[in-house]
Structures are given as C-alpha cells and as structure tokens.
Design an enzyme around this catalytic site. Sequence first.
Site, short mmCIF file in Angstrom:
data_model
loop_
_atom_site.label_atom_id
_atom_site.label_comp_id
_atom_site.label_asym_id
_atom_site.label_seq_id
_atom_site.Cartn_x
_atom_site.Cartn_y
_atom_site.Cartn_z
N TYR A 171 46.50 65.88 43.38
CA TYR A 171 45.21 65.87 42.71
C TYR A 171 44.86 67.20 42.05
O TYR A 171 43.86 67.31 41.35
CB TYR A 171 44.09 65.53 43.70
N HIS A 202 38.73 65.62 38.20
CA HIS A 202 37.82 65.57 39.35
C HIS A 202 37.91 66.83 40.20
O HIS A 202 37.04 67.08 41.03
CB HIS A 202 38.18 64.35 40.20
N TYR A 244 38.55 63.82 51.11
CA TYR A 244 38.49 63.25 49.77
C TYR A 244 37.07 63.36 49.24
O TYR A 244 36.11 63.50 50.01
CB TYR A 244 38.99 61.80 49.77
N ASN A 256 34.77 61.43 48.11
CA ASN A 256 33.70 60.56 48.59
C ASN A 256 33.29 60.85 50.03
O ASN A 256 32.37 60.22 50.54
CB ASN A 256 34.08 59.09 48.42
N ASN A 273 30.77 60.18 43.36
CA ASN A 273 30.82 59.88 44.79
C ASN A 273 30.71 61.11 45.67
O ASN A 273 30.21 61.04 46.79
CB ASN A 273 32.09 59.10 45.13
#
Length: 187
Positions: free
Chosen positions: A10, A15, A63, A65, A111
Amino acid sequence: MGLGNPGPGYAGNRHNVGAMVLDELAARMGGKLTAGKGARARALSAEGRLAGRRVVLARPTTYMNESGGPVRGLLDYHKLPVADLVVVHDELDIPFAAVRLKRGGGEGGHNGLRSISRSTGTRDYLRVRVGIGRPPGRQDPADFVLKDFSAAERKELDLLVVEAADATEELLARGLEAAQSVVHPRG
C-alpha cells in the site's frame, strides 16, 4: 496522525499520502517512528518538537478503516484533548497537489476519518487535507484511492508531501485561521 494502510503493498497508494507526510514531518523533527506498547501498540510514533511545539507524531499500523482505535489509545496515553488532534489524510474532493486545512466537518466517505470520529466521539478535530483529485471516468473511488499515484502525479508527489508538511507546521505554529491564510492561496 498520518493516515494510511500498513505494508509495502500500500506504500505508494493515494490513500497513504497522510502517512507519507507524517514520515516527512518525522524526518524534519529528527525522530524515528517506533512501535509502542500497551495503548500505543497499534501505531508507530515519535515524540519531539516541531514548529516550536511538543508533538507526538503517529501513524496507525492498522488498516485505514480501523484508525480510530490507535488514535484514541494515543490520545489517552499522552493525555491529549481531541481539540489538539491533527489528522493528515488524502482528500478526493480537492484537486491533486492542493492542500487545505480545516477543523471538523463531514468525513466525505473517508473510512479513516469515520473511524476516528467514532472513537473520539466528535468530528471536531483539525485536518490537513491532501488533494488526490477525483477518479477518472466511472472508476470507483474506493478502487482509485487504493491505486498508486500515476507517473505524472509521482513527478509532483515529493513536492506535494513537502507542501503538506509545511502546511502542518504552519498549523502548529500559527493556529488554524492564520495558517489557512498562508496555505490556501497556494492553490
């Protein structure tokens, strides 16, 4: 608090721009982000001085969220009020390479922000919103934020991270309204 998702898969995602900015701030502070224990176990953090203020820089290792739990744990551990929380995050509703500052407001489907608002019981925290722009065509925003920056965007990404870190330091040094007057005219 710089938001992102954990792991190398990631690292270059849109994000994760909040985590990228946090890494820049840690480098400026001369601090090394380390794993905490107890209430701080789900975040990497460093304490030091930035813009003349004592700060705790942190990046959740959960993560996106699930960002709220680590945020709440760090606030409680360091006995910090939510009013002093600054969250650096990606923002779809701002053009790529623009940075905006604000306090409170909605989560806009983000989120990570939703999780933080839930865990703190308020949306009234400071935000450094790093523009990533809208997805092209009919691409799902959830897919768009989990893609790496395009080749053209990567050419400007280092500058964007520096500008967002500068904006964060302005916010710390001057307060919200004075920092907005400096940061927002930039574009």
